[in-house]
Design an enzyme around this catalytic site. Structure first.
Site, PDB file in Angstrom:
ATOM      1  N   GLY A  77       8.547  39.665-109.840  1.00 19.49           N
ATOM      2  CA  GLY A  77       8.244  38.512-108.986  1.00 19.49           C
ATOM      3  C   GLY A  77       7.618  38.919-107.660  1.00 19.49           C
ATOM      4  NE  ARG A 141       9.394  37.948-113.888  1.00 17.24           N
ATOM      5  CZ  ARG A 141      10.108  38.343-112.828  1.00 17.24           C
ATOM      6  NH1 ARG A 141      10.676  39.521-112.813  1.00 17.24           N
ATOM      7  NH2 ARG A 141      10.246  37.530-111.794  1.00 17.24           N
ATOM      8  CG  ASP A 172      15.651  44.118-114.647  1.00 19.88           C
ATOM      9  OD1 ASP A 172      16.710  44.730-114.896  1.00 19.88           O
ATOM     10  OD2 ASP A 172      15.564  42.881-114.661  1.00 19.88           O
ATOM     11  CE  LYS A 198       9.793  42.871-106.761  1.00 19.65           C
ATOM     12  NZ  LYS A 198       9.415  42.233-108.015  1.00 19.65           N
ATOM     13  CB  THR A 199      13.759  41.662-105.481  1.00 21.88           C
ATOM     14  OG1 THR A 199      14.098  40.347-105.917  1.00 21.88           O
ATOM     15  CG2 THR A 199      15.033  42.365-105.020  1.00 21.88           C
ATOM     16  CG  ASP A 201      16.121  37.437-106.541  1.00 20.53           C
ATOM     17  OD1 ASP A 201      15.373  36.581-106.033  1.00 20.53           O
ATOM     18  OD2 ASP A 201      16.295  37.551-107.760  1.00 20.53           O
TER      19      ASP A 201
HETATM   20  P1  FBP Z   1      12.137  39.921-109.045  1.00 20.36           P
HETATM   21  O1  FBP Z   1      13.584  40.239-109.292  1.00 20.36           O
HETATM   22  O2  FBP Z   1      11.229  40.482-110.065  1.00 20.36           O
HETATM   23  O3  FBP Z   1      11.727  40.292-107.658  1.00 20.36           O
HETATM   24  O4  FBP Z   1      11.931  38.342-109.118  1.00 20.36           O
HETATM   25  C1  FBP Z   1      12.848  37.479-108.543  1.00 20.36           C
HETATM   26  C2  FBP Z   1      12.533  36.033-108.782  1.00 20.36           C
HETATM   27  O5  FBP Z   1      11.747  35.496-107.744  1.00 20.36           O
HETATM   28  C3  FBP Z   1      13.834  35.240-108.934  1.00 20.36           C
HETATM   29  O6  FBP Z   1      14.289  34.781-107.687  1.00 20.36           O
HETATM   30  C4  FBP Z   1      13.452  34.163-109.912  1.00 20.36           C
HETATM   31  O7  FBP Z   1      14.541  33.757-110.700  1.00 20.36           O
HETATM   32  C5  FBP Z   1      12.441  34.821-110.788  1.00 20.36           C
HETATM   33  O8  FBP Z   1      11.831  35.825-110.005  1.00 20.36           O
HETATM   34  C6  FBP Z   1      11.398  33.868-111.321  1.00 20.36           C
HETATM   35  O9  FBP Z   1      10.615  34.524-112.249  1.00 20.36           O
HETATM   36  P2  FBP Z   1       9.103  34.185-112.561  1.00 20.36           P
HETATM   37  O10 FBP Z   1       8.299  34.775-111.454  1.00 20.36           O
HETATM   38  O11 FBP Z   1       8.830  34.926-113.818  1.00 20.36           O
HETATM   39  O12 FBP Z   1       8.970  32.713-112.641  1.00 20.36           O
END
Ligand code: FBP
Length: 546
Positions: A77, A141, A172, A198-199, A201
């Protein structure tokens, strides 16, 4: 490319580089490390990259003028600051030797496997300095886990004479970075792999990683929006706003936004799990707060709901575990069935207890839990409308109380989901500086021959000058967890600690916030002005590091 006036000004921002990363540096090695758990298994799986020491950059004597081409991948993400990691890496790599080249693999790890790449040139990079988003090279991803992917990647690595790959990702993606580093080390291919935390979250953190990049900007962006809603709410005094916030598992985003905006209620998934709460318990808790505000004539309020909540409600968590195993084992025959047949299939395969839970869920939610997982085996919680589910159940509860003469008031809910609104925001000064320093650290880890490390920058609540930088072996953060029906080595996610300072700060105040109206309106991120406005960190980081 046409750009806004703000973007033009911002392009000229020179991120503040910590003293530890300026000029010639050398590495100071610490003691050998251990994984956080399952040491024997992790050691066996990573014989070449296990146990390496922590490293820190300290002033060195002479500048290394190493020739090295580097490849970079954005994974998972989007998070504000990714372009600045690339800028920091680019500047440091060129500073080592102007002939060095930086290649960006396109649309995530798949770009390495499929040989889709561009060379990042100074002119191209300049358009992206201090901007949000991952659009410079795109993200994806694709899970890097198979030998044939590693070997395909090696072909292009050899062709471009690349010395190291930097993977910018969450838990991941960095787990995959570690697997790739181990594979190339075991085969003695001489290719290094470095990760970058990075994230948005905020759940990729531990004793060595103070925060993942993007959390700062994303939470400030959501808090601005929540503050605007609170002000509207306090002006009109007629709606209850239910706001779901991103954060696939951990509730760090919700907690940080609560600390910044003081809503009436904020749910924390980790607490729900620890208290073994049911969906009904949560509904009663919020409905009681609605009723007690109504008794004071306040038929309005703001509720924050973390996106990952549903998985943390213990009964639903157990159901998801069984569904994960079921889908992993029977994925193919299940996929071709129609909607109704899929439901029947699931009901006939689930254990009695989980079947009962499945049957109580509204059909939309049950269906969402039974759909394909993302490539890392995660339920796509961002697609589940928990905020509507909860507010509907509260409405029912209040109607029941009304009939019983226990409640009088009006309940008009409105719903919001803040996630994608913040992931590509222009990085705050904190994220712009932090990311630039992370990119610089990654370059220096490569120059010092390291592989299987994650770049780190510490001491981040102090002035930028005093930040410390170095690397942590990725194996140090790993343990064994069940994924897609199998035990796998993965980086341990950092959940909200119920004994931690941010949560304790919140619990000491939340009863007052529920009864009274104590909203804070943080306003937009500021890039210029007094340092205590422009350079402040998140409240979470400040409380954790106090
Ligand atoms: P990462 O863990 O890859 O940084 O992504 C986090 C996130 O933004 C979450 O908060 C959310 O649930 C998810 O990605 C959404 O995924 P997508 O970008 O595939 O819609």
């Amino acid at each position: 490319m046409e750009i806004s006036a703000l973007q033009k000004e911002r392009a000229g921002y020179q991120p503040k580089l910590p003293k530890a990363l300026q000029g010639a540096v050398k590495i100071k090695e610490g003691e050998p490390t251990q994984s956080v758990d399952n040491q024997e298994e992790i050691k066996k799986l990573f014989p070449n990259t296990y146990g390496m020491p922590l490293v820190e950059f300290i002033p060195g004597d002479e500048k290394n003028s190493l020739e090295m081409n580097v490849g970079i991948i954005l994974s998972g993400g989007q998070a504000p600051g990714g372009h600045n990691v690339i800028s920091g890496l680019f500047d440091a790599v060129k500073n080592l030797n102007p002939n060095n080249r930086l290649y960006g693999f396109l649309m995530g790890p798949g770009g390495l496997v499929d040989h889709n790449y561009i060379e990042i040139t100074p002119e191209f990079l300049d358009e992206y300095r201090n901007t949000g988003g991952f659009d410079m090279i795109g993200s994806g991803r694709t899970k890097l886990e198979k030998e044939e992917q590693f070997e395909k990647g090696l072909e292009i690595i050899r062709e471009l004479n690349i010395k190291a790959i930097v993977i910018i990702g969450g838990d991941d993606s960095n787990t995959n970075a570690c697997v790739l580093a181990e594979y190339y080390a075991a085969k003695k291919y001489g290719v290094q792999v470095i990760g970058c935390p990075k994230t948005i979250d905020g759940d990729l953190k531990n004793d060595q990683i103070e925060t993942s990049f993007g959390f700062d900007t994303a939470t400030k962006t959501y808090s601005e929006l929540i503050g605007n809603i609170e002000r509207d709410c306090n002006s009109a005094r007629k709606y209850w706003h239910f706001i779901k916030l991103m954060g696939r598992s951990a509730s760090h985003i919700a907690l940080e936004c609560a600390l910044q905006t003081q809503p009436n209620i904020c749910l924390i998934s980790e607490e729900v799990e620890a208290k073994d709460q049911t969906l009904n318990d949560i509904v009663e808790q919020i409905a009681s707060a609605v009723a007690s505000r109504a008794a004071q004539g306040q038929n309005f309020g703001v509720v924050l709901i973390p996106e990952g909540l549903i998985e943390f409600i213990p009964a639903i968590g157990r159901l998801i575990q069984e569904l994960n195993d079921l889908l992993a084992a029977h994925g193919d025959d299940y996929k071709d069935l129609d909607k109704a047949a899929q439901r029947e299939y699931i009901l006939s395969h689930l254990s009695e207890a989980n079947k009962a839970t499945f049957e109580t869920l509204p059909e939309g939610v049950a269906r969402q839990l039974s759909l394909d997982r993302d490539p890392h085996g995660n339920v796509q919680v961002s697609l589940i409308e928990t905020e509507k589910l909860i507010s509907e159940m509260i409405g029912d509860k209040l109607n029941q109380w009304k009939k019983e003469g226990k409640y009088e008031g009006k309940f008009s809910p409105l719903h919001h989901f803040f996630g994608y609104e913040g992931r590509c925001a222009a990085p705050s000064n904190f994220d712009a500086d932090y990311c630039y320093a992370l990119g610089t650290s990654a370059a220096l880890l490569i120059a010092n021959g390291k592989t299987g490390y994650m770049a780190i920058v510490k001491n981040t609540t102090d002035k930028t000058d005093n930040w410390k930088a170095g690397g942590v072996p990725i194996t140090m953060m790993m343990n064994m967890e069940r994924r897609n029906g199998e035990m796998k080595p993965v980086i341990r996610k950092a959940l909200v600690e119920l004994e931690g300072e941010p949560f304790k700060f919140f619990t000491a105040r939340r009863d007052k916030w529920a009864k009274e109206t104590c909203y804070i309106y943080p306003g937009p991120i500021q890039y210029w002005g007094p340092s205590d406005v422009c350079d402040q960190t998140t409240k979470t980081l400040a409380l954790e590091q106090k």
